[in-house]
Design a protein around this motif. Structure first.
Motif, PDB file in Angstrom:
ATOM      1  N   ARG A 121       0.838  -1.206   0.000  1.00  0.00           N
ATOM      2  CA  ARG A 121       0.000   0.000   0.000  1.00  0.00           C
ATOM      3  C   ARG A 121       0.872   1.255   0.000  1.00  0.00           C
ATOM      4  O   ARG A 121       0.758   2.103   0.895  1.00  0.00           O
ATOM      5  CB  ARG A 121      -0.930  -0.035   1.204  1.00  0.00           C
ATOM      6  N   ASP A 123       0.638   3.846  -1.653  1.00  0.00           N
ATOM      7  CA  ASP A 123      -0.155   5.075  -1.740  1.00  0.00           C
ATOM      8  C   ASP A 123      -0.481   5.595  -0.340  1.00  0.00           C
ATOM      9  O   ASP A 123      -0.350   6.799  -0.077  1.00  0.00           O
ATOM     10  CB  ASP A 123      -1.442   4.846  -2.538  1.00  0.00           C
ATOM     11  N   ARG A 124      -0.856   4.695   0.574  1.00  0.00           N
ATOM     12  CA  ARG A 124      -1.127   5.125   1.958  1.00  0.00           C
ATOM     13  C   ARG A 124       0.176   5.514   2.653  1.00  0.00           C
ATOM     14  O   ARG A 124       0.203   6.475   3.428  1.00  0.00           O
ATOM     15  CB  ARG A 124      -1.835   4.027   2.744  1.00  0.00           C
ATOM     16  N   ALA A 126       2.783   6.902   1.315  1.00  0.00           N
ATOM     17  CA  ALA A 126       3.142   8.248   0.864  1.00  0.00           C
ATOM     18  C   ALA A 126       2.251   9.301   1.506  1.00  0.00           C
ATOM     19  O   ALA A 126       2.732  10.342   1.973  1.00  0.00           O
ATOM     20  CB  ALA A 126       3.059   8.326  -0.654  1.00  0.00           C
ATOM     21  N   ALA A 127       0.942   9.037   1.529  1.00  0.00           N
ATOM     22  CA  ALA A 127      -0.007  10.021   2.063  1.00  0.00           C
ATOM     23  C   ALA A 127       0.266  10.318   3.538  1.00  0.00           C
ATOM     24  O   ALA A 127       0.179  11.480   3.979  1.00  0.00           O
ATOM     25  CB  ALA A 127      -1.437   9.507   1.878  1.00  0.00           C
ATOM     26  N   HIS A 152       1.711  -0.024 -10.825  1.00  0.00           N
ATOM     27  CA  HIS A 152       1.458   1.349 -10.344  1.00  0.00           C
ATOM     28  C   HIS A 152       2.083   1.590  -8.975  1.00  0.00           C
ATOM     29  O   HIS A 152       2.337   2.748  -8.594  1.00  0.00           O
ATOM     30  CB  HIS A 152      -0.054   1.604 -10.267  1.00  0.00           C
ATOM     31  N   ARG A 153       2.361   0.516  -8.236  1.00  0.00           N
ATOM     32  CA  ARG A 153       2.977   0.696  -6.918  1.00  0.00           C
ATOM     33  C   ARG A 153       4.356   1.332  -7.011  1.00  0.00           C
ATOM     34  O   ARG A 153       4.802   2.006  -6.070  1.00  0.00           O
ATOM     35  CB  ARG A 153       3.069  -0.653  -6.189  1.00  0.00           C
ATOM     36  N   ASP A 155       5.204   3.802  -9.108  1.00  0.00           N
ATOM     37  CA  ASP A 155       4.957   5.246  -9.167  1.00  0.00           C
ATOM     38  C   ASP A 155       4.573   5.786  -7.797  1.00  0.00           C
ATOM     39  O   ASP A 155       5.012   6.876  -7.400  1.00  0.00           O
ATOM     40  CB  ASP A 155       3.855   5.553 -10.181  1.00  0.00           C
ATOM     41  N   GLU A 156       3.758   5.027  -7.071  1.00  0.00           N
ATOM     42  CA  GLU A 156       3.353   5.458  -5.729  1.00  0.00           C
ATOM     43  C   GLU A 156       4.539   5.467  -4.776  1.00  0.00           C
ATOM     44  O   GLU A 156       4.664   6.369  -3.937  1.00  0.00           O
ATOM     45  CB  GLU A 156       2.245   4.534  -5.221  1.00  0.00           C
ATOM     46  N   GLU A 159       6.665   8.548  -4.702  1.00  0.00           N
ATOM     47  CA  GLU A 159       6.092   9.686  -3.969  1.00  0.00           C
ATOM     48  C   GLU A 159       6.399   9.624  -2.477  1.00  0.00           C
ATOM     49  O   GLU A 159       6.102  10.568  -1.733  1.00  0.00           O
ATOM     50  CB  GLU A 159       4.571   9.715  -4.179  1.00  0.00           C
TER      51      GLU A 159
END
Length: 249
Positions: A121, A123-124, A126-127, A152-153, A155-156, A159
């Motif tokens: 995860r 994306d989480r 990074a956020a 896509h992970r 690219d995430e 970040e």
């Protein structure tokens, strides 16, 4: 929370236990089998984290936040590479941000250790880390990518604020040719192991090796895998590859 035979680390530390199946790489997760064994041995921490279905242990989605485990790395005087949450995912959506903060505080307090955190995860990750979390030089942050469906992970992961970013292509069950390792410092490649292991194609490894060369990413070949991973070994292109990220120095 002990020394480990995992080739790219020295010890594991599990302040969280339990997880949720998320993508194809989770199908034969060793941690599900291990959690079921530990529950059968009476280890309370792993109670009700898995259930048997189709004759195999599967995550129930329940998590155990182990406050008592948080201070364990402070008791280790010798510097170690520490795989954080080999039995879970620190960035699972049900792990509260304040608990992640407690883990972060322990890692900041123990700069003698190098912590390696893997998530499915990013994306989480990074956020959360982009808000009020210090970038710690002794914390390496990574994502698991098993095939092109979850590319896509990468690219995430780019970040994520970190001094060292890494990716684990394990279990590698498909081509990731469409990806890029730009901005990622270390790549671990490994085939699936165990009785239900899915095969790994050499061409998929060659693709990653070339990606590492192009991006100046350290290449670590963990295993060919299969039913008997000791028999298939770790040799690729006639040698073992235990490269670590140069920025770690």
């Amino acid at each position: 929370m002990a020394d480990t035979t995992i080739e790219w680390t020295d010890a594991t530390w599990n302040p969280v236990a339990g997880c949720t199946i998320m993508s194809a790489g989770c199908t034969n997760c060793y941690a599900m089998r291990m959690a079921a064994r530990l529950e059968a041995m009476g280890v309370e921490k792993y109670r009700s984290l898995t259930r048997k279905t189709g004759g195999r242990a599967k995550w129930t989605g329940a998590l155990y936040l182990d406050e008592n485990a948080l201070r364990i790395p402070t008791t280790w005087s010798r510097p170690r590479n520490v795989f954080v949450n080999s039995m879970s995912d620190l960035f699972h959506p049900d792990v509260p941000v304040d608990f992640i903060g407690k883990v972060w505080s322990v890692m900041a307090e123990t700069p003698r250790h190098t912590y390696q955190i893997l998530t499915k995860r990013p994306d989480r990750m990074a956020a959360i880390l982009q808000n009020d979390f210090e970038v710690l030089p002794n914390v390496w942050l990574g994502a698991s990518v098993e095939d092109g469906r979850v590319i896509h992970r990468l690219d995430e992961l780019r970040e994520v604020p970190a001094e060292v970013r890494f990716v684990s292509f394990e279990p590698l069950i498909g081509s990731v040719f469409s990806g890029s390792l730009k901005g990622i410092h270390w790549a671990i490649v490994g085939g699936e192991s165990g009785p239900q292991a899915r095969p790994m194609d050499r061409a998929w490894i060659d693709e990653i090796f070339d990606m590492c060369t192009d991006a100046d990413t350290a290449f670590f070949f963990k295993q060919w895998g299969g039913y008997n991973k000791k028999k298939t070994g770790r040799s690729y292109r006639g040698r073992t590859w235990d490269n670590m990220p140069a920025v770690a120095a």
